[in-house]
Design a protein around this motif. Structure first.
Motif, PDB file in Angstrom:
ATOM      1  N   ARG A 583      28.753  30.019  41.034  1.00 22.57           N
ATOM      2  CA  ARG A 583      27.332  30.364  41.020  1.00 22.57           C
ATOM      3  C   ARG A 583      27.106  31.871  40.999  1.00 22.57           C
ATOM      4  O   ARG A 583      26.132  32.347  40.422  1.00 22.57           O
ATOM      5  N   PHE A 584      28.002  32.614  41.644  1.00 21.65           N
ATOM      6  CA  PHE A 584      27.817  34.061  41.763  1.00 21.65           C
ATOM      7  C   PHE A 584      29.130  34.768  41.394  1.00 21.65           C
ATOM      8  O   PHE A 584      29.815  35.322  42.258  1.00 21.65           O
ATOM      9  N   PRO A 585      29.501  34.759  40.109  1.00 23.24           N
ATOM     10  CA  PRO A 585      30.819  35.287  39.714  1.00 23.24           C
ATOM     11  C   PRO A 585      30.941  36.801  39.780  1.00 23.24           C
ATOM     12  O   PRO A 585      32.049  37.315  39.666  1.00 23.24           O
ATOM     13  N   ARG A 586      29.826  37.513  39.979  1.00 16.94           N
ATOM     14  CA  ARG A 586      29.885  38.968  39.989  1.00 16.94           C
ATOM     15  C   ARG A 586      29.696  39.561  41.382  1.00 16.94           C
ATOM     16  O   ARG A 586      29.675  40.781  41.536  1.00 16.94           O
ATOM     17  N   HIS A 587      29.537  38.720  42.397  1.00 19.20           N
ATOM     18  CA  HIS A 587      29.355  39.273  43.744  1.00 19.20           C
ATOM     19  C   HIS A 587      30.733  39.552  44.358  1.00 19.20           C
ATOM     20  O   HIS A 587      31.531  38.639  44.542  1.00 19.20           O
ATOM     21  N   PRO A 588      31.037  40.816  44.666  1.00 16.54           N
ATOM     22  CA  PRO A 588      32.387  41.161  45.132  1.00 16.54           C
ATOM     23  C   PRO A 588      32.794  40.449  46.417  1.00 16.54           C
ATOM     24  O   PRO A 588      33.963  40.103  46.578  1.00 16.54           O
ATOM     25  N   ALA A 589      31.846  40.226  47.341  1.00 15.20           N
ATOM     26  CA  ALA A 589      32.195  39.555  48.592  1.00 15.20           C
ATOM     27  C   ALA A 589      32.653  38.123  48.337  1.00 15.20           C
ATOM     28  O   ALA A 589      33.577  37.625  48.993  1.00 15.20           O
ATOM     29  N   ILE A 590      32.032  37.464  47.358  1.00 15.87           N
ATOM     30  CA  ILE A 590      32.414  36.079  47.052  1.00 15.87           C
ATOM     31  C   ILE A 590      33.736  36.044  46.295  1.00 15.87           C
ATOM     32  O   ILE A 590      34.581  35.178  46.543  1.00 15.87           O
ATOM     33  N   VAL A 591      33.923  36.982  45.375  1.00 16.78           N
ATOM     34  CA  VAL A 591      35.211  37.067  44.669  1.00 16.78           C
ATOM     35  C   VAL A 591      36.334  37.330  45.673  1.00 16.78           C
ATOM     36  O   VAL A 591      37.395  36.693  45.625  1.00 16.78           O
TER      37      VAL A 591
END
Length: 826
Positions: A583-591
């Motif tokens: 859902r959020f491929p560009r959020h660094p914390a999620i990556v």
């Protein structure tokens, strides 16, 4: 025939007017890059007021300059007349961007004539990325201007060997001497020019340029590393990142690291070549700044993304044809080609990818494209119709139309923000976090409710610009939990700024994992939330940890994934973070979270994939540093499984556990070190840490088992004896019936921890003692002594002052507090 002079420059003046008006309409008091932009402004203010390169906005004055320093010097005159003004600094940068367009026009006019100069300058002036970075406090626009000035002087000197002004070569030497201080990658330009002269066997000029640049760079290195290092200790700047290992193991040769980085960067940049150089309106970094763009622009973005690879190949082919044509036609082609190749190598070797790093090459790419198109037009009869200037201008206008729409939408969004940020937020389905940063409201609250000596912690340097001179601790969102806690304590931070980006608090993990603090919301300014910091031990009353609504899927998934990791449910955590990543491929914390879960689950292929993805995102260096620690922890675990030496396996497991402990994964650390018991390890150091980990986690039964193993090996060891004493004091504490007795026992435990250099745990127990008996002056003084021992002079002095309120007649304590104040005022 060439047009008259008036007609020849009319197009350039029109382009400059359009660019200037667009730039003025794009001005605001926000910064898209943190902390670079605000750091530049702070250094400029310091220079303007005669304090040199100094950042005195932090609790401890910092004289080290992590970025290239020349941009701050360029905007210092503006900072003198408009101190702290973001808009004034941006206006000055806009004029430097305007200078770059003029220089590019003149350069192209000299190389290829009027039509090419007008089309090329239009491509630069009407590129959304050029407008964006010319209206930010960043060094890209002045660097492009300096690069073009160097190339223009070189072209003048080499094509008119007897007729160029005598001042040209000294000016060239001066510009090249300072270009690495504007951007570190400017050293590539210096190297290209030096190699160019050496190839021409003009060793004298090459040597002069090399010597001048070396002298200036060494002088700055001496100031920044040697002199400042002697005052503050060793420091590491951006350039030091080149020598660190990001894609290979620490023991791999550096050349392998650099080559692999170049390979990864080439792949990352190639697929986005079209959007980075020519249609930047389709780049996520740019399109995130657009609010509710019209359908036709979204359609063009989709088309650009769909044809990105074919477009990149077409552009590469045309540029290669342009290079070949330039080499055949001009003796100065070598300097352009060497500049391009060496600059590309420098950017690709840098461990972080960002669209703005390649922007300085955009003018040369335009030139090569024009040359390639010209060659095709003359070579293929089917394209001969484009020899008409009118048709060429018309085709250029068609090509530039998407960029014009992107600029128009950027300006429309910015004007809506300037009119009413609140209305923009309320009437937008999707909006960048940038427009939700209400710094004005935050600054007003700080001015009204805090004293001049208040210390704030913030992930964004912008707080230092609006805090009214109050000290702001730069606390990176990628800091591990142990360092996060220590930084707040050592700097006596009273407030922390929780910043929401992409629906996630940048301190989400640290604030939910800390065992030492709770946070009370005091001021909300859209996506900026100021919280008062409370000690769990001094003020154990339940606080309201800042918590955005869990209905937002990004927050919910992030928290669930972290809870799964905290509970040891690694398979479930990987599944949760995978869902969040989709859902959020560009959020660094999620990556980063998905990478962490994958490594803990044992899925190294997914972990490596996420790590490479992390490096490809802009402004993720802090997470990259954390990710390297995760990789090191995983490699130590692998070593512990493959080594044939029992002692080596135990050492590797402890190293892995120590990394996880400092990062805040306490259960994971204990799980790893607990295996020492299961294998009957005699690794004494590991058994001691196993005692500590389990004691801190509240598992006293397992901690006792570790301590028994320690005493079996050496019952006289001072650390083992200290832990034995801690257990006895805890037993006495459980039976204590009065607050004064509990306070004394807790202070005794604190002293034991201090004896074995567990400073943070010593403070924990002393704070518990002070809470049990607020008038326990010994506990207060002890806490101050621990901070002083750690070098946290500011915090120690403030604690001693607070203790003096209980006993103002303690002359020794007063004298000691005064001596610490003098140290702080030096």
């Amino acid at each position: 025939m060439d047009p008259s002079s008036a007609v020849k420059y009319r197009g350039m003046f029109i382009l400059c007017g359009i660019f200037l008006i667009s730039g003025i309409l794009r001005l605001n008091d926000l910064s898209i890059y943190t902390p670079d932009s605000s750091k530049y402004l702070i250094w400029a203010n310091s220079l303007a007021h005669g304090k040199g390169f100094t950042d005195d906005t932090q609790p401890t004055v910092d004289r080290f300059v992590v970025n290239a320093p020349l941009y701050s010097a360029l905007i210092a005159p503006v900072a003198y007349f408009f101190p702290g003004s973001v808009v004034a600094a941006k206006i000055w940068t806009l004029f430097l961007g305007l200078l770059a367009i003029v220089l590019f026009y003149l350069y192209l006019h000299r190389l290829a004539g009027y039509p090419a100069a007008l089309i090329g300058a239009a491509c630069l002036a009407l590129n959304p990325a050029m407008l964006l970075f010319s209206t930010e406090m960043l060094s890209e626009a002045p660097f492009i201007a300096l690069l073009l000035a160097v190339l223009l002087i070189l072209e003048s000197m080499e094509t008119r060997p007897q007729g160029y002004p005598r001042i040209s070569f000294p000016a060239l030497v001066l510009l090249l001497a300072f270009v690495p201080l504007l951007r570190e990658a400017g050293a590539a330009l210096v190297l290209a020019v030096v190699l160019y002269y050496f190839l021409l066997k003009n060793y004298r000029r090459g040597a002069i340029i090399l010597a001048a640049s070396a002298i200036v760079s060494f002088a700055w290195y001496y100031r920044n590393q040697v002199w400042v290092g002697s005052l503050q200790g060793p420091q590491r700047g951006n350039l030091s990142l080149v020598s660190q290992h990001f894609v290979t193991s620490a023991d791999a040769p550096l050349v392998n690291e650099i080559l692999l980085r170049i390979w990864y960067a080439a792949q990352a940049y190639l697929g986005h070549l079209g959007e980075m150089f020519f249609y930047s309106f389709a780049s996520p970094q740019f399109s995130d700044l657009l609010v509710n763009p019209p359908g036709i622009l979204r359609l063009m973005q989709s088309v650009q993304n769909a044809v990105s690879i074919p477009l990149a190949l077409l552009l590469l082919i045309l540029m290669c044809l342009g290079v070949a044509a330039d080499i055949r036609k001009r003796p100065t082609a070598g300097i352009r080609l060497m500049t391009t190749l060496i600059f590309l190598a420098a950017i690709f070797a840098y461990p972080v990818n960002d669209i703005r790093f390649l922007l300085p090459l955009y003018p040369l790419c335009i030139f090569y494209l024009l040359e390639g198109c010209t060659w095709c037009i003359t070579k293929f009869s089917a394209l001969s119709v484009l020899r008409s200037k009118s048709l060429a201008y018309l085709l250029a206008a068609v090509i530039l139309f998407p960029n014009l729409m992107g600029i128009e939408e950027l300006l429309r969004t910015n004007q809506a923000f300037l009119r009413s940020p609140r209305d923009l937020i309320l009437h937008s389905n999707r909006i960048s976090s940038l427009y939700r940063f209400d710094w004005r409201t935050m600054g007003e609250w700080i001015a009204q409710h805090t004293s001049d000596r208040t210390v704030f912690a913030s992930p964004m340097k912008e707080l230092a610009v609006v805090s009214g001179g109050r000290k702001v601790l730069d606390l990176d969102p990628g800091t591990g939990v142990a360092d996060f806690e220590a930084s707040l304590r050592n700097n006596h931070a009273e407030y922390i700024l929780a910043v929401i980006e992409g629906d996630l608090n940048l301190y989400e993990f640290q604030m939910t994992q800390t065992r030492r603090f709770w946070f009370e919301p005091v001021c909300d300014a859209e996506n900026l939330h100021l919280l008062r910091i409370h000690s769990v031990f001094l003020e154990p009353a339940a606080g309201n940890l800042f918590s955005p609504a869990d209905t937002v899927s990004a927050i919910h998934l992030m928290r669930q994934g972290n809870e799964d990791l905290k509970s040891g449910l690694y398979t479930q955590a990987l599944s949760t973070f995978t869902d969040a990543y989709e859902r959020f491929p560009r959020h660094p914390a999620i990556v980063y979270g998905r990478m962490t879960a994958a490594y803990m689950h044992g899925d190294t292929s997914t972990g490596t994939l996420m790590y490479n993805r992390l490096l490809s995102l802009p402004q993720t260096l802090a997470y990259a540093a954390l990710a390297r620690q995760q990789i090191d922890a995983m490699r130590f675990l692998r070593t512990s499984s493959t080594s044939s030496q029992l002692e080596e396996r135990a050492v590797a497991r402890l190293k892995s556990a120590m990394i996880y402990w400092r990062l805040g994964y306490y259960r994971r650390a204990a799980e790893i070190v607990d295996t020492l018991l299961d294998t009957g390890s005699q690794y004494f150091f590991g058994l001691l840490w196993g005692t500590h980990f389990n004691l801190q986690n509240g598992d006293t039964m397992k901690a006792n088992r570790f301590l028994s193993a320690v005493n079996t090996i050496d019952s006289t060891n001072i650390v083992g004896e200290s832990f034995t004493r801690v257990f006895r004091l805890c037993d006495s504490l459980a039976q204590a019936r009065t607050d004064s007795l509990r306070s004394r026992l807790l202070l005794d435990i604190a002293r034991v921890y201090l004896l074995i250099d567990l400073n943070e745990e010593a403070i924990d127990e002393a704070e518990k003692a002070l809470h049990a008996a607020p008038l326990n002056l010994d506990a207060a003084v002890f806490i101050g002594q621990v901070y002083e021992r750690k070098g946290a002079v500011r915090t120690a002095e403030q604690i001693f002052r607070k203790a003096l309120l209980q006993n103002p007649k303690d002359t020794a304590l007063l004298a000691h507090a005064d001596s610490l104040r003098k140290i702080l005022e030096r």
